[in-house]
Design a protein around this motif. Structure first.
Motif: not given
Ligand SMILES: *Cc1c(COP(=O)(O)O)cnc(C)c1O
Length: 373
Positions: A19, A116, A145
């Motif tokens: 990410g 984000d 996540k």
């Protein structure tokens, strides 16, 4: 539209090694350079400042709301200067940030927003999906996540001219070496087998130990060595990409499960020494983890470990997991974001991921309701 499709079949989605690499790619293509400032909330993890530092820019830390987990809009206005070139807006735990109020400030300063979305793919703010408010957004697929695919991240670009630049630069990102890909695959398989709430603490210790031996891909690169980690030149490995696509297609099921789990926590945890997050009626929140504010965090964490209940501490520090002298390396000045520091001392989070069973929920609820703080 099923929200997994925002990433899956989108010609403006690009897939990277992590990410933070997706964020780095967005910042670079936005023309952010050496010496520029990028605003980001304190109460985040090292991955975010790592990407800002990798483009040569300086992170400027904005405090979080007095009672929430997202950026405080008044402090944002206060911290912006002509040197600030972008604002990274984090939707912490899946709770959408106050995008309307943030936009009034960023529009005034003509400053791009990068969202984000590592904690949420599907939460909505006033009926609109997160990830659609800025020039682009980024996602992560590592452990913890909403979609777990191993190690990887995506950038989804909204603004057309930025999209062309990100696309042009993408060709220079290489696949990870085969040995590295094999390590990610092994790690993914091991975690899929081992990771369940009742084994959270031993698996976490094992992972940290393997990481320290270099046998597992750990979450953070060493800071302050004045060089850019090799990660920032890499794209997502093909097996991770296949898994990510597959899991994004069934995102709906995971979303329903997360919602069910967090609803259970919300209804059943009623200890007087625990506070639930306040939610705006204008938001549809899908929690990646469910946060609780507790009285004595260190004592609770020690007790919960013995009880075999999964309870995470993040974020434990304003730029998790850094503390003390390390914070100055990422330009965080202790005391500069008091709300973030207070929240770090109080917050614990419960899991909502696919492996959380009814039994795990009952065990967590019972533990918290009976625990004397
Ligand atoms: C996980 C995470 C990241 C970075 O993800 P990586 O894939 O580890 O680089 C960025 N921001 C937040 C809020 C995260 O939770």
């Amino acid at each position: 539209m099923d929200n997994g499709m925002i990433i899956c079949q989108n010609p403006a989605a690009f897939h990277y090694y992590r990410g933070r690499v997706a964020l780095y790619a967005l910042l670079r293509s936005s023309g952010i350079n050496s010496g520029d400032h990028v605003a980001v909330q304190a109460f985040t993890c090292l991955a975010v400042p790592e990407a800002i530092l990798a483009v040569g820019a300086i992170p400027i830390y904005v405090d979080i709301e007095p009672t929430g987990f997202n950026m405080d809009v008044d402090d944002l206005e206060h911290k912006l200067t002509p040197q600030t070139r972008a604002v990274i807006v984090q939707h912490t735990y899946g709770i959408p940030a106050d995008m309307d109020r943030i936009a009034t400030i960023t529009e005034k300063f003509k400053m791009p927003i990068i969202e984000d979305c590592c904690h949420t793919i599907v939460s909505k703010y006033k009926g609109k999906s997160v990830g659609s408010f800025g020039v682009g957004s980024f996602y992560s697929y590592e452990w913890g996540k909403p979609v777990v695919a191993g190690i990887g991240g995506s950038a989804v670009v909204i603004e057309d001219s930025l999209c062309e630049k990100v696309k042009g630069a993408y060709a220079s990102y290489k696949y990870p070496a085969l040995i590295n890909q094999a390590k990610i695959e092994l790690q993914y398989k091991a975690f899929s087998i081992l990771y369940q709430p009742s084994l959270y603490w031993p698996v976490r210790s094992l992972f940290r130990w393997l990481g320290s031996l270099g046998l597992a891909e750990s979450n953070y690169n060493p800071v302050g060595q004045g060089r850019i980690a090799a990660d920032f030149s890499l794209r997502m490995s093909p097996p991770v990409q296949r898994r990510m696509m597959c899991k994004l297609h069934s995102l709906e099921r995971q979303t329903r499960h997360s919602r069910w789990v967090s609803d259970q926590y919300r209804q059943c945890i009623n200890s007087v020494s625990v506070s639930h997050p306040t939610l705006s009626v204008e938001c549809n929140v899908i929690f990646v983890r469910y946060p609780l504010i507790v009285r004595d965090k260190p004592k609770l964490l020690a007790a919960v470990r013995r009880a075999g209940v999964e309870l995470a501490e993040w974020y434990a520090t304003p730029v998790h997991p850094l503390s003390g002298r390390q914070l100055s390396i990422v330009h965080y000045e202790p005391g500069s974001c008091p709300n973030a520091e207070t929240r770090c001392a109080q917050v614990v989070t419960l899991p909502t991921h696919a492996a959380v069973s009814k039994r795990d929920i009952e065990r967590a609820v019972q533990f918290l309701n009976q625990y004397e703080m």
